[in-house]
Enzyme design. Sequence first.
Site, PDB file in Angstrom:
ATOM      1  N   LYS A 173      -7.375  -1.664  15.792  1.00 19.16           N
ATOM      2  CA  LYS A 173      -8.372  -1.095  15.195  1.00 19.16           C
ATOM      3  C   LYS A 173      -8.576  -1.654  13.755  1.00 19.16           C
ATOM      4  O   LYS A 173      -7.865  -1.732  12.670  1.00 19.16           O
ATOM      5  CB  LYS A 173      -8.000   0.448  14.656  1.00 19.16           C
ATOM      6  CG  LYS A 173      -9.125   1.550  14.689  1.00 19.16           C
ATOM      7  CD  LYS A 173     -10.266   0.951  13.797  1.00 19.16           C
ATOM      8  CE  LYS A 173      -9.927   1.808  12.336  1.00 19.16           C
ATOM      9  NZ  LYS A 173     -11.206   1.168  11.248  1.00 19.16           N
ATOM     10  N   GLY A 231      -2.545   5.360   4.183  1.00 21.72           N
ATOM     11  CA  GLY A 231      -1.156   5.126   4.438  1.00 21.72           C
ATOM     12  C   GLY A 231      -0.314   6.483   4.363  1.00 21.72           C
ATOM     13  O   GLY A 231       0.455   6.956   5.355  1.00 21.72           O
ATOM     14  N   GLU A 248       2.225  -0.832   5.592  1.00 22.27           N
ATOM     15  CA  GLU A 248       2.018  -1.810   4.383  1.00 22.27           C
ATOM     16  C   GLU A 248       1.202  -1.573   3.418  1.00 22.27           C
ATOM     17  O   GLU A 248      -0.122  -1.521   3.861  1.00 22.27           O
ATOM     18  CB  GLU A 248       1.916  -3.214   5.199  1.00 22.27           C
ATOM     19  CG  GLU A 248       3.101  -3.725   6.302  1.00 22.27           C
ATOM     20  CD  GLU A 248       4.233  -4.126   5.594  1.00 22.27           C
ATOM     21  OE1 GLU A 248       4.296  -4.337   4.392  1.00 22.27           O
ATOM     22  OE2 GLU A 248       5.184  -4.434   6.356  1.00 22.27           O
ATOM     23  N   CYS A 282      -3.481  -8.096  -1.361  1.00 20.93           N
ATOM     24  CA  CYS A 282      -2.372  -7.097  -1.703  1.00 20.93           C
ATOM     25  C   CYS A 282      -1.493  -7.609  -2.587  1.00 20.93           C
ATOM     26  O   CYS A 282      -0.776  -7.010  -3.613  1.00 20.93           O
ATOM     27  CB  CYS A 282      -1.857  -6.442  -0.365  1.00 20.93           C
ATOM     28  SG  CYS A 282      -1.158  -7.870   0.453  1.00 20.93           S
ATOM     29  N   GLU A 383      -3.724  -0.318  -8.767  1.00 18.97           N
ATOM     30  CA  GLU A 383      -4.063  -1.489  -7.811  1.00 18.97           C
ATOM     31  C   GLU A 383      -5.703  -1.553  -8.168  1.00 18.97           C
ATOM     32  O   GLU A 383      -6.556  -0.601  -7.601  1.00 18.97           O
ATOM     33  CB  GLU A 383      -3.705  -1.455  -6.447  1.00 18.97           C
ATOM     34  CG  GLU A 383      -4.251  -2.656  -5.629  1.00 18.97           C
ATOM     35  CD  GLU A 383      -4.021  -2.474  -4.287  1.00 18.97           C
ATOM     36  OE1 GLU A 383      -4.139  -1.559  -3.547  1.00 18.97           O
ATOM     37  OE2 GLU A 383      -3.327  -3.515  -3.555  1.00 18.97           O
TER      38      GLU A 383
END
Length: 489
Positions: A173, A231, A248, A282, A383
């Site tokens: 996906k 996540g 992750e 990331c 982030e």
Amino acid sequence: MPELFVAGQWRSAAAGGTRDVVNPFDAQVFAVVDEAAAEDAEAAVLAARTAFDDGPWARTPVAERAALLDRVADLLQRDREEIARTETLDTGKTLAESRIDVDDVTAVFRYYAREGVVEVDRTVDVGRPEVHSRVVHHPVGVCTLIAPWNYPLLQISWKVAPALVAGNTVVLKPSEVTPLTTVHLVKLLEEAGAPPGVVNLVLGAGGAVGPALTSHPAVDLVSFTGGLATGRSIAKVAADTVKRVTVELGGKNPNIVFADVDLDVAVDTVLTGVFLHSGQVCSAGTRLIVEESIADDLVAGVVERARRIRFGNGLEEGVESGPLVSAQHREKVEGYVALGLEEGARLLTGGRRPDAPDLQRGFFLEPTVFDGCDRSMRIVQEETFGPILTVERFRTEEEAVFLGNDTTYGLAGAVQTLDVDRGERVAAALRHGTVWINDFGPYVPEAEWGGQRMSGNGRELGPAGLAEYRETKHVWRTTRPAAPGWFQG
Ligand code: NDP
């Protein structure tokens, strides 16, 4: 040709859904793909289940599975230029970066073709000669593999290659924003000879197809790369059926620079670490933590070089940086620029859309440097996933290490110093999954990648990235069966 791949057949979405794919350089639709709904996702999961339970793949000798990976690697190189161009159109990154991505993906397939055949079963001496005790490994089963938009092909390859060589069946996906190179990869897997149902592909919005892919009882493992909020919710959903879950997630990655460095090298390392792919990495080094005595000079150098970065169409030679991936994502990053100003950080450069007429339609944002930052600011802690560098200053090594660990994330970090002992001390003290000494960014398929703390759990790449896709079983065989004789009645 339809873009969903289920049970070895290319098909359109059952409900006929489609999605426009937009080039971030000029905001033009350049492709239309099929868009799955929950029913298509469920069909893909069931196809993978049938292929795992009844098909040959899990029982195929590992050397043959490894050979398939090698064939895919050959095909990736055959189509290198076409795939790289597609990735650039889809993500906006430069062609040079996309070519590196294809080569890295090839290396990942080659690595797991080698690593997959390394024997890991072992015998255990239980101290009884009549007992043969051994630990063996099996594939986990049906694996759902979900990837983000920043490195679409690369991130999915870290999952597909080890999952397949271990004998699993998979449902892929990609992000709805960047589906095209994953479609190409699945075509290569088909061409390389993956049996029907072993590889299935679902394109569609995470919110629509995600639940079927992450909660379905027929799925044994979910491997996800993406943002923290997604996540977290996937881990919760998957917990109901106690699936194996690898997540992750993001990072807020410190780059610690001591005063003894070569200033030009450090400026270049900081610049590349934070502004490559417009900061949509990331492991981007978005948090500069610099020794006070060189801070002004280092920051001035970074600002000067940041202003000279050449923006444009990633397909054109000489362009050094592309746009952000979407209008929506640029707005999110611009929100962080506004937040930085509100919090009192000093904007030294950037923070705005470029003026150049040829960049007006794309989702560009200038490289942004905020000085005068401190650890209480959200711009330092969260982030931003865009081209924003925050600058903090330190006086002692202890302070540098404290700030380097002063984040809920733990994906990657770096220390720049010519003092070898200090570099090793700081690297040992940093609680991040990857630490670079006098560098920023490189990785290899042979070494594990992954996050500590809220950057995730589990590992990709390296032997541990393969172990995620293997079940361990202890088999105990007695050659002289005897009554245990525990109960005397
Ligand atoms: P998202 O979390 O938004 O999406 C990641 C993937 O999950 C996409 O394919 C998305 O689909 C899908 N998804 C969304 N909702 C669900 C759901 N409910 N169930 C199942 N799947 C779902 O992340 P981004 O795509 O925005 O990627 C950026 C993030 O990824 C950053 O935080 C970055 O740090 C992280 N990342 C981490 C890496 C690492 O190695 N640790 C590497 C690269 C990125 P769709 O897009 O179609 O909605």
